[in-house]
Design an enzyme around this catalytic site. Structure first.
Site, short mmCIF file in Angstrom:
data_model
loop_
_atom_site.label_atom_id
_atom_site.label_comp_id
_atom_site.label_asym_id
_atom_site.label_seq_id
_atom_site.Cartn_x
_atom_site.Cartn_y
_atom_site.Cartn_z
N GLY A 47 6.73 8.05 23.77
CA GLY A 47 6.99 9.13 24.73
C GLY A 47 5.72 9.52 25.43
N CYS A 54 4.41 4.33 18.70
CA CYS A 54 3.51 5.10 19.56
C CYS A 54 3.67 6.62 19.32
CB CYS A 54 3.74 4.71 21.02
SG CYS A 54 2.34 5.16 22.05
N HIS A 73 3.60 -1.23 21.45
CA HIS A 73 5.03 -1.29 21.77
C HIS A 73 5.64 -2.66 21.44
CE1 HIS A 73 5.47 2.60 23.76
NE2 HIS A 73 4.19 2.45 24.02
N GLU A 128 8.72 -3.42 21.62
CA GLU A 128 9.94 -3.67 22.40
C GLU A 128 9.70 -4.36 23.73
OE1 GLU A 128 8.45 -0.87 21.77
OE2 GLU A 128 8.71 0.65 23.33
N ASP A 186 33.07 -2.26 36.08
CA ASP A 186 33.06 -1.10 35.17
C ASP A 186 34.42 -0.39 35.16
OD1 ASP A 186 30.46 -1.86 35.15
OD2 ASP A 186 29.71 -0.17 36.31
#
Ligand code: XMP
Length: 509
Positions: free
Chosen positions: A51, A78, A165, A167, A223
């Site tokens: 964040g 983090c 990170h 990801e 959708d």
């Protein structure tokens, strides 16, 4: 399932994606979530996201520290690491200098989340604060030249934290580290499939709606089509779909959609042709935002009038997706939301006093396509390129007249025909034509012409947040250009858009 606590990182969606790619279900939850709510989700592990805040800032986001007493594995990334360390009585140092970019990670032991990962690997750093003292029971598990505590763990409690990170693509072994957390630490099973999701979702809809009625705005996009099909499977005839033809659809689109819906879906649909209403209101309007407002308002009026005719409807269904929810502050309330407020969230429901049903709200676009296939939706609906609500209205730059609309529809139809015939339709995120408000000089036969210019836009993308212009072969572009200029009266020049998003956007208006 895994819970991701959203501390506001721009990479949160990526964390969720990485987990789901491993076929483990994952849900992003705001830090304000009640501990009882988290417990009710019955997670096998928790990931505390990164964040933008510093843990020592006054209003930095915090979750109830009782999560550390749940006796389930926790991975802090983090800011999530800083929160964990601070909450467990370690010390985080506030720094003014940010460490940003690649770093070489030296791993101490190939175990836990580092199982089967080489002792030296690249990682992506993006942090201001650093850990200077670990809480009791923690040991350092990896370091970089700049950051001694780049990773740490309390193996007994199964708490892990990473300063970098895992990801992002820039940490090449990051996916493996997340997999290790899921399967080596949390003992998750690869069970998350679309068939399972569909079954659960149909049951939930049927339980919560009972014998009440639902209304849905069907646009023909993937959708709303998947939403309709899912609900239809749950409550059958008690679902009524409303399809509004605003006159700004692609050539013959309304008729084609009608046919597909009738043939395959057996849905209860009300078709409303409101083209005149829309085109009259747009007469003389050139400003893109004004166009959007007018189209949005008339859509709402037409939809509402039609919905009123359906007696006893209690629910309104929408095909809202997960990125819309995460990005929309009003809908979610987590700190990530601030980035963008999305046009698909909010709007209709408040005015209509209906209860909202959003069965796709935890899915990403590619998951929705998989779901569509799993519940038997035909290919031609599952693989439709996204099409904006204001339709061709925002692809005619400047004034929308019947004549200009007819020109754009013809050009767009030729483009799409070629794109499909040459196997590009599924590969491209979107492909379309734009009619420009300027004319250019040309020569046809021996005659000077002074006619319209159209631009061709074809982009690749994963989620429309970023996009790249498609490198279509020159030979193919030449065929498109020839056909358009030869077959559409009023066009004497074709341009190909070679801008990416950012800094451009996908649509021109
Ligand atoms: P941009 O042009 O912002 O578009 O890169 C991102 C995605 O959103 C679609 N888009 C819209 N969809 N109403 C919609 O329903 C709108 O006003 C609108 N504007 C853009 C666009 O086609 C792309 O998929």
């Amino acid at each position: 399932m895994i819970v991701v606590i959203d501390f506001g990182s721009q990479y949160n969606q990526l964390i969720a994606r990485r987990v789901r790619e491993c076929r483990v279900y994952c849900q992003i939850v705001p830090p304000t979530a009640d501990i009882e709510f988290i417990k009710s989700l019955n997670p096998e592990g928790i990931i505390l996201s990164g964040g933008p805040s510093s843990i020592y800032e006054k209003n930095s986001p915090k979750i109830d520290p009782a999560v550390f007493d749940l006796n389930i594995p926790i991975l802090g990334i983090c800011y999530g690491m800083h929160f964990m360390v601070d909450a467990l009585d370690g010390i985080v140092k506030k720094t003014d200098k940010r460490e940003y970019g690649f770093a070489e990670l030296k791993i101490k032991k190939q175990a836990g989340i580092f199982k089967d990962i080489h002792e030296s690997t690249t990682c992506w750093m993006s942090h201001g604060d650093s850990i200077i003292k670990l809480p009791k029971g923690f040991v350092i598990t990896a370091s970089t030249d700049n950051t001694k505590i780049a990773a740490a763990a309390n193996n007994k409690k199964r708490f892990y934290c990473l300063q970098y990170h895992p990801e992002v693509e820039h940490t090449p072994k990051g996916k493996r580290m997340i997999q290790n957390f899921l399967f080596n630490v949390c003992d998750c099973k690869r069970r998350w499939t679309m068939k399972m999701f569909a079954k659960k979702s149909i049951q939930e809809i049927s339980d919560s709606v009972g014998d009440k009625k639902i209304i849905l705005g069907l646009s023909g996009g993937v959708d709303s089509s998947v939403t309709a099909m899912l609900i239809h499977k749950a409550i059958g005839k008690n679902l009524t779909c409303i399809f509004v033809d605003n006159g700004l659809l692609r050539l013959n689109e309304a008729a084609k959609l009608k046919k597909i819906f009738k043939q395959h879906l057996h849905l209860n649909i009300r078709f409303v042709n409101a083209a005149k209403l829309f085109l009259d209101a747009l007469d003389g309007v050139t400003d893109p935002e004004k166009k959007r407002k007018i189209i949005g308002k008339i859509f709402m009026d037409v939809f509402e009038a039609e919905a009123k005719k359906i007696k006893g409807a209690d629910f309104l269904a929408q095909g809202t997706l997960y990125p819309d929810i995460i990005e929309s502050q009003s809908a979610f309330g987590g700190p990530t939301s601030i980035i963008k407020s999305h046009h698909n969230v909010g709007g209709l429901p408040k005015k209509m006093k209906l209860k909202l049903i959003e069965p796709l709200k935890y899915l990403f676009k590619d998951e929705v396509r998989k779901l569509g296939t799993a519940i038997g939706l035909p290919e031609e609906l599952v693989w439709r390129q996204p099409f904006p609500g204001p339709g061709l209205g925002i692809r005619i730059i400047g004034e929308i007249t019947k004549k200009r609309l007819a020109i754009l529809k013809k050009v767009d139809a030729i483009l799409l025909e070629e794109i499909r015939a040459n196997g590009y339709y599924k590969k491209l995120w979107q492909s379309f034509a734009v009619l420009l408000p300027i004319k250019s000089v040309g020569v046809m036969g021996d005659k000077r012409t002074y006619e319209n210019i159209v631009a061709i836009r074809a982009v690749t993308s994963k989620d429309a947040m970023t996009a790249d212009w498609a490198r279509l072969p020159h030979k193919f572009l030449a065929i498109i250009s020839n056909r358009i200029i030869n077959e559409v009266n009023g066009v004497n020049r074709v341009a190909y858009d070679i801008s990416s998003k950012p800094p451009s956007t996908i649509e021109w208006e």
